[in-house]
Scaffold this motif. Structure first.
Motif, PDB file in Angstrom:
ATOM      1  N   ALA A  14      36.861   8.998  -1.342  1.00  0.00           N
ATOM      2  CA  ALA A  14      38.166   8.440  -1.720  1.00  0.00           C
ATOM      3  C   ALA A  14      38.438   7.091  -1.072  1.00  0.00           C
ATOM      4  N   GLY A  15      37.753   6.780   0.010  1.00  0.00           N
ATOM      5  CA  GLY A  15      37.962   5.515   0.695  1.00  0.00           C
ATOM      6  C   GLY A  15      37.095   5.436   1.928  1.00  0.00           C
ATOM      7  N   ALA A  20      42.823   6.047   4.250  1.00  0.00           N
ATOM      8  CA  ALA A  20      42.689   6.231   2.804  1.00  0.00           C
ATOM      9  C   ALA A  20      42.165   7.625   2.477  1.00  0.00           C
ATOM     10  N   GLN A  21      41.272   8.131   3.301  1.00  0.00           N
ATOM     11  CA  GLN A  21      40.733   9.472   3.084  1.00  0.00           C
ATOM     12  C   GLN A  21      41.829  10.520   3.224  1.00  0.00           C
ATOM     13  N   ALA A  24      44.443  10.415   0.312  1.00  0.00           N
ATOM     14  CA  ALA A  24      44.005  11.040  -0.932  1.00  0.00           C
ATOM     15  C   ALA A  24      44.134  12.555  -0.865  1.00  0.00           C
ATOM     16  N   ARG A  27      47.762  13.391  -1.261  1.00  0.00           N
ATOM     17  CA  ARG A  27      48.222  13.255  -2.648  1.00  0.00           C
ATOM     18  C   ARG A  27      47.929  14.517  -3.451  1.00  0.00           C
ATOM     19  N   ALA A 259      40.306   6.218  -4.789  1.00  0.00           N
ATOM     20  CA  ALA A 259      41.308   7.240  -4.490  1.00  0.00           C
ATOM     21  C   ALA A 259      41.883   7.827  -5.767  1.00  0.00           C
ATOM     22  N   ASP A 260      42.168   6.979  -6.762  1.00  0.00           N
ATOM     23  CA  ASP A 260      42.723   7.482  -8.019  1.00  0.00           C
ATOM     24  C   ASP A 260      41.721   8.391  -8.729  1.00  0.00           C
ATOM     25  N   PHE A 262      39.294  10.058  -7.305  1.00  0.00           N
ATOM     26  CA  PHE A 262      39.152  11.245  -6.472  1.00  0.00           C
ATOM     27  C   PHE A 262      40.279  12.230  -6.758  1.00  0.00           C
ATOM     28  N   VAL A 263      41.492  11.736  -6.822  1.00  0.00           N
ATOM     29  CA  VAL A 263      42.639  12.604  -7.077  1.00  0.00           C
ATOM     30  C   VAL A 263      42.556  13.206  -8.478  1.00  0.00           C
TER      31      VAL A 263
END
Length: 278
Positions: A14-15, A20-21, A24, A27, A259-260, A262-263
């Protein structure tokens, strides 16, 4: 009563940076993270200062680290790799396990380097036995993944490895069969009772190469694998490793849209899981 399933994600998908990890994972509403690298560097290369920095950030974020992914025995480390380097990486990660209250370390079982089959097998069993004994002293369990190495794609060899090595369990990756040319679901049916951790990815085969996709849209039979695991009483974590942006063995790291993606993959995994009776 339907029991709740446990989800996590390999953060560097995700990052590259830890914030960032964690973001995500949050989220997705999850609280479990699997660590492989931070700031583009493998955990074992971050040193004591890096460990303390990550430990502090993990505690502040209120997330749990369920597994550490090592490079031991992976595609870049053939059986002729100096064993001292493998022991050093394990020792570093055992310190991380203690700091982060983590019990699992992922390994693989060493690609060959033009050795005779019998010698390759002997060296693999010897190395993993010694590594597992070292991990046991720290109350850490090694997880062998169905990826690169002597036992990577063979249920018979995985079972032989388990019989020869104490303190070892299996990590099943749903998508590795597509990438390595075998039926992952068929392999899972033979090893399912020994699986302690799961990576989730999906892929389609295009011109002989795996192209990774959202879980449930590919050829890996992800839903069937989840169903089989749950039917056999699996109670471990389903850890997302979608490879949509970051693909370590191809040298690809998480980009701006990681990230997007990954989500989105995580939401798809949740939808697949919800549909499975349990």
């Amino acid at each position: 009563m339907r029991r709740e399933l446990s989800f996590a994600g390999i953060g560097d998908e995700a990052g590259t940076r830890l914030p960032a990890q964690v973001a995500a994972i949050r989220r997705l509403g999850w609280r479990q993270l699997e660590l492989r690298s931070v700031d583009g560097r493998a955990l074992a290369d971050l040193g004591h200062d890096g460990l303390r920095r990550v430990e502090s950030a993990i505690r502040d974020a209120g997330v749990e680290v369920v597994c550490l992914d090592s490079r031991i025995g992976n595609w870049a480390r053939p059986i002729t790799e100096p064993f001292a380097r493998e022991l050093h990486e394990l020792d570093e990660l055992l310190e991380w396990c203690e700091a982060l209250d983590t019990r699992f370390v992922r390994i693989m079982s060493y690609p060959n380097a033009e050795l005779p089959e019998d010698e390759w097998r002997h060296r693999v069993l010897d190395r993993i036995r010694r590594l597992a004994e070292r991990a046991a002293e720290a109350d850490v369990v090694l997880l062998h993944e169905n990826c690169s190495g002597w036992a990577g794609a063979s249920a018979d060899r995985m079972l032989e490895l388990l019989a020869a090595v104490g303190n070892l369990r299996l990590l099943y990756d749903t998508g590795n069969g597509v990438a390595h040319g075998y039926s992952g679901h068929d392999l899972l049916a033979e090893i399912v009772d020994h699986v302690a951790h799961v990576h989730v990815k999906d892929a389609v085969l295009v011109d002989g190469e795996a192209r990774y996709c959202i879980p449930g849209r590919g050829e890996a039979r992800v839903a069937d694998s989840l169903r089989l695991l749950l039917a056999h009483g699996y109670r471990g974590t389903f850890s997302l490793e979608p490879h949509l942006t970051a693909v370590p063995h191809q040298g690809r790291v998480a980009g701006d849209t990681a990230a997007d993606s990954f989500v989105a993959a995580g939401r798809a995994l949740e939808r697949l899981a919800v549909e499975i009776p349990r």
